[in-house]
Design a protein around this motif. Structure first.
Motif, mmCIF file in Angstrom:
data_model
loop_
_atom_site.group_PDB
_atom_site.id
_atom_site.type_symbol
_atom_site.label_atom_id
_atom_site.label_comp_id
_atom_site.label_asym_id
_atom_site.label_seq_id
_atom_site.Cartn_x
_atom_site.Cartn_y
_atom_site.Cartn_z
ATOM 1 N N LEU A 242 0.833 -1.205 0.000
ATOM 2 C CA LEU A 242 0.000 0.000 0.000
ATOM 3 C C LEU A 242 0.867 1.255 0.000
ATOM 4 C CD1 LEU A 242 -2.721 1.380 0.022
ATOM 5 C CD2 LEU A 242 -2.802 1.069 2.513
ATOM 6 N N ARG B 78 -10.188 4.584 0.871
ATOM 7 C CA ARG B 78 -9.875 4.216 2.269
ATOM 8 C C ARG B 78 -10.867 3.188 2.818
ATOM 9 N NH1 ARG B 78 -6.046 6.917 4.940
ATOM 10 N NH2 ARG B 78 -6.871 6.485 6.998
ATOM 11 N N PHE C 273 -7.489 -1.453 1.213
ATOM 12 C CA PHE C 273 -6.912 -0.367 1.999
ATOM 13 C C PHE C 273 -6.948 -0.716 3.487
ATOM 14 C CE2 PHE C 273 -5.880 3.759 3.509
ATOM 15 C CZ PHE C 273 -5.321 4.460 2.451
#
Length: 177
Positions: free
Chosen positions: A103, A127, A132
């Motif tokens: 990430l 998000r 994520f």
């Protein structure tokens, strides 16, 4: 002749006042622009130095940190009770947050492209996405173990500070540098 000089003095005065006004407005707008999202800061925590430091809001953890081994700076969610946010002795780290290498690499590339004005064509997961959340890791300051933010333990780490109460029963608030 005196009338002509008087008109010239008035015109010069008006020009000077207009220039000062334009300068004031430009300075005010620049300050408003710089205090926006681009200038926003968040707390980071250098794990080897065991201290907080301010970093740009778009800094992707892990960050280089402020001392010790590079790469041990992680985002810190810092809280205090109302009225105590500006007292460093009253602030408390609720939890720490970092990202997995996968990430971090993706977010760093997207940020670099944006900063250079180039398009970034690879999709960046929101998000709220499973990717994520699974690749965002959280922990308590005193613990060694990191947990995915979407795990049961991760959710507990991120929420337990909301149950803390001040002497008057007040809820903590998140602090920014």
């Amino acid at each position: 002749m005196g009338l002509r000089i008087s008109k010239e003095v008035k015109l010069a005065g008006a020009v000077i006042l207009a220039a000062i006004g334009i300068g004031f407005v430009a300075k005010h707008l620049q300050g408003a622009w710089q205090s926006g999202e681009d200038g926003a800061k968040v707390w980071f925590y250098d794990q080897s130095e065991r201290r907080l430091y301010a970093a740009a809001r778009d800094t992707v953890p892990p960050d280089k940190g402020v001392g010790g081994p590079s790469g041990d700076g992680v985002r810190a969610v810092v809280v205090a009770f109302p009225g105590e946010q500006n007292d460093p002795r009253k602030r408390r780290i609720a939890y720490l947050e970092t990202h997995t290498p996968a990430l971090k690499e993706l977010l760093d590339r997207a940020r670099a492209a944006h900063a250079s004005g180039r398009p970034f064509t690879q999709p960046v997961p929101p998000r709220e996405s499973a990717f994520f959340r699974t690749n965002t890791l959280v922990k308590r300051v005193e613990e060694a173990q990191w947990y995915p933010s979407d795990s049961n333990e991760g959710r507990m780490v991120m929420s337990e500070w909301r149950s803390w109460r001040g002497s008057g029963g007040q809820l903590p608030v998140v602090c920014v540098p």
